[in-house]
Design an enzyme around this catalytic site. Structure first.
Site, short mmCIF file in Angstrom:
data_model
loop_
_atom_site.label_atom_id
_atom_site.label_comp_id
_atom_site.label_asym_id
_atom_site.label_seq_id
_atom_site.Cartn_x
_atom_site.Cartn_y
_atom_site.Cartn_z
N CYS A 287 0.81 -1.23 0.00
CA CYS A 287 0.00 0.00 0.00
C CYS A 287 0.85 1.27 0.00
O CYS A 287 0.37 2.33 -0.40
CB CYS A 287 -0.92 0.03 1.22
SG CYS A 287 -1.65 -1.55 1.62
N CYS B 238 -0.74 2.87 6.05
CA CYS B 238 -0.35 1.60 6.63
C CYS B 238 0.01 0.66 5.49
O CYS B 238 -0.41 0.87 4.34
CB CYS B 238 -1.48 1.01 7.48
SG CYS B 238 -3.03 0.70 6.60
#
Length: 397
Positions: A92, A383
């Site tokens: 991510c 995150c």
């Protein structure tokens, strides 16, 4: 990262609209989305393709996309063969890590102008099997590359949604609190879309179909009219034993899109008479226990803000990727953030989360939002699956 009197600055930033899974952008090869945003940011920065030193893009689901999709995107944008192009993979965080790497390259004097960003077409991610040695008998199972390469924790062998459930339990984030975060995200995104807040950052993508060319320029994923009552009716998806709190509505989506920025030193921007969107003040990354990967931004943000010489109260706007509402609530709670400063035009729960693109997407949105509201200091953070976080501090003026 702080470069003193001649910092690295961002002179242009753009993204595609974000497409829903198997939606408006699903047929567009990922490198073509990359090409679209590279062309746009170069045009906005008045930089000729041959002036680029390097292209760095985040990209996660590369299976079946051909050799070095970032190189394909770069060449497709008219950047000559002599200019290197490559991708980085930090799940991510890939799109923001690409910008960090670009800034490092410029700060070290290895590059003058770098195009950095991220891209992902999750709709086109293939299913996989291994047939290299043949199958003597029986059925051949297929693995979904989205799950095995993107959304399944490699250390605990469970879905990212379970890590969100772990965060919800450890940080005591109730189902109702998660749904409130999700509804706020949806409502803010709806308002932002109707007010045209995203118009300046989005570059249209032309999609071919039997009906001819269609221009995709509006984020497809937000659900207008979202409310707590409707959201509360959805059943938990990952834990079905009565203890679950994470649902499809309070989690981000699987999406398609791309984003990019152009970076150079401040003196180079001045020489070209370009007004930077912001300068990069600092960035940081951190590791956490993979089972609660969603809290990775907590140490990353703390470290980046400390490197910048700021306090959290000094920050005007935060763009923190909404992988899950449970995670967003835990981060805000732990850092004591003012909700009026965080994702003020909605986050990934509403807009979507194209894995490799999201890191740069939130930076692009942050830069344009700071400009629109007259803010000075901003933080972008995500995150990262596997137990990490990455954050960047930028400053206008």
């Amino acid at each position: 990262m702080n470069a003193g009197s001649d910092p690295v600055v961002i002179v242009s930033a753009a993204r595609t609209a974000i497409g829903s899974f198997n939606g408006a952008l699903s047929t567009v090869p990922v490198h073509e989305m990359g090409t679209t945003v590279i062309k746009e940011v170069l045009q906005r920065a008045k930089v000729a393709p041959e002036e680029v030193s390097e292209v760095i893009f985040g990209h996660v689901l590369t299976a079946g996309c051909g050799q070095n999709p970032t190189r394909q995107a770069s060449v497709g944008a008219g950047i000559p063969y002599s200019v290197p192009a490559w991708s980085c993979q930090m799940i991510c965080g890939s799109g923001l890590k690409a910008v960090c790497l670009a800034a490092q390259s410029i700060a070290m004097g290895d590059s003058t102008i770098v195009v950095a960003g991220g891209m992902e077409n999750m709709s086109k991610a293939p299913h996989l099997t291994h047939l290299r040695t043949g199958v003597r008998m029986g059925e051949v199972p297929l693995a979904d590359s989205i799950l095995c390469d993107g959304l399944t924790d490699a250390f605990h062998n469970y879905h990212m949604g379970i890590t969100a459930e772990n965060v919800a339990k450890k940080w005591q984030v109730s189902r109702e609190a998660q749904d409130k975060v999700a509804v706020l995200s949806q409502n803010r995104a709806e308002h932002a879309q109707k007010a045209g807040h995203f118009d300046k950052e989005i570059v249209p993508v032309l999609v071919s179909s039997r009906k001819g060319l269609t221009e995709v320029k509006i984020d497809e994923f937000p659900r207008h009219g979202s409310n707590l009552e409707a959201m509360g009716k959805l059943k938990p998806y990952f834990l079905t034993d009565g203890t679950g709190t994470v649902t499809p509505a309070n989690a981000s989506g699987m999406n398609d899109g791309a984003a990019a920025v152009v970076l150079m030193k401040k003196t180079e921007a001045e020489r070209r008479m370009l007004k930077p969107l912001a300068r990069i003040v600092s960035w940081s990354q951190a590791g956490v226990e993979p089972s609660v990967m969603g809290v990775g931004p907590i140490p990353a943000i703390k470290q980046a803000v400390a490197k910048a010489g700021w306090s959290l109260e000094d920050v005007d706007l935060f763009e923190i990727n909404e992988a899950f509402a449970a995670v967003s609530a835990a981060i805000a709670k732990e850092l004591g953030l003012n909700p009026e400063k965080v994702n003020i035009d909605g986050g990934a729960i509403a807009l979507g989360h194209p894995l490799g693109a999201s890191g740069c997407r939130i930076l692009v949105t942050l830069l344009h939002t700071l400009e629109r509201v007259g803010g000075t200091r901003g933080v972008a953070a995500l995150c990262i699956g596997g137990g990490m976080g990455v954050a960047m501090c930028v400053q206008r003026g």
